[in-house]
Design a protein around this motif. Structure first.
Motif, PDB file in Angstrom:
ATOM      1  N   UNK A  75       1.324  -1.163  -0.099  1.00 29.92           N
ATOM      2  CA  UNK A  75      -0.384   0.094  -0.308  1.00 29.92           C
ATOM      3  C   UNK A  75       0.602   1.349   0.082  1.00 29.92           C
ATOM      4  N   UNK A  76       1.863   0.935   0.790  1.00 35.63           N
ATOM      5  CA  UNK A  76       3.213   2.545   0.673  1.00 35.63           C
ATOM      6  C   UNK A  76       3.591   2.343  -1.005  1.00 35.63           C
ATOM      7  N   UNK A  77       3.662   1.618  -1.596  1.00 40.02           N
ATOM      8  CA  UNK A  77       3.990   1.865  -2.278  1.00 40.02           C
ATOM      9  C   UNK A  77       2.889   2.356  -3.303  1.00 40.02           C
ATOM     10  N   UNK A  78       2.141   1.745  -3.394  1.00 43.92           N
ATOM     11  CA  UNK A  78       0.944   2.601  -4.561  1.00 43.92           C
ATOM     12  C   UNK A  78       0.431   4.312  -3.851  1.00 43.92           C
ATOM     13  N   UNK A  79       0.566   4.395  -2.180  1.00 45.56           N
ATOM     14  CA  UNK A  79       0.445   5.871  -2.473  1.00 45.56           C
ATOM     15  C   UNK A  79       2.195   6.961  -2.347  1.00 45.56           C
ATOM     16  N   UNK A  91       1.358   6.794  -6.710  1.00 36.96           N
ATOM     17  CA  UNK A  91       0.370   7.927  -6.956  1.00 36.96           C
ATOM     18  C   UNK A  91       0.847   9.431  -6.518  1.00 36.96           C
ATOM     19  N   UNK A  92       1.754   9.966  -5.413  1.00 35.04           N
ATOM     20  CA  UNK A  92       2.365  11.115  -5.583  1.00 35.04           C
ATOM     21  C   UNK A  92       3.258  11.049  -6.875  1.00 35.04           C
ATOM     22  N   UNK A  93       3.829  10.326  -6.949  1.00 33.65           N
ATOM     23  CA  UNK A  93       4.677  10.418  -8.424  1.00 33.65           C
ATOM     24  C   UNK A  93       4.085  10.870  -9.484  1.00 33.65           C
ATOM     25  N   UNK A  94       3.474   9.987  -9.855  1.00 33.59           N
ATOM     26  CA  UNK A  94       2.335  10.459 -11.110  1.00 33.59           C
ATOM     27  C   UNK A  94       1.735  12.057 -10.663  1.00 33.59           C
ATOM     28  N   UNK A  95       0.749  12.000  -9.565  1.00 31.38           N
ATOM     29  CA  UNK A  95       0.250  13.876  -9.499  1.00 31.38           C
ATOM     30  C   UNK A  95       1.317  14.815  -9.551  1.00 31.38           C
TER      31      UNK A  95
END
Length: 68
Positions: free
Chosen positions: A2-6, A9-13
């Motif tokens: 889950x941490x990897x997904x967050x 997502x933050x890097x893409x944003x």
């Protein structure tokens, strides 16, 4: 996981900060700096040689009946 997904997502944003459609903002487009046709003024002119046949007689290739 889950941490990897967050983090992803933050890097893409963060990477797409200007992609939200700001209205007036225009992206610069690359412009061509080449002018065609290209001429080399100082290059010596070389005459173009036409290919010469290697034999002086015609070569006939057999073909199947009805092909030509």
């Amino acid at each position: 996981m889950t941490i990897f997904a967050v983090v992803a997502l933050a890097a893409v944003g963060v990477g797409n900060g200007n992609a939200s459609g700001a209205g007036d903002a225009t992206t610069p487009r690359p412009r061509s700096t080449v002018h065609y046709p290209i001429h080399f003024d100082d290059a010596p002119t070389v005459p173009i040689r036409k290919p010469q046949p290697t034999v002086s007689y015609p070569i006939r290739f057999p073909s199947a009946k009805g092909q030509r």
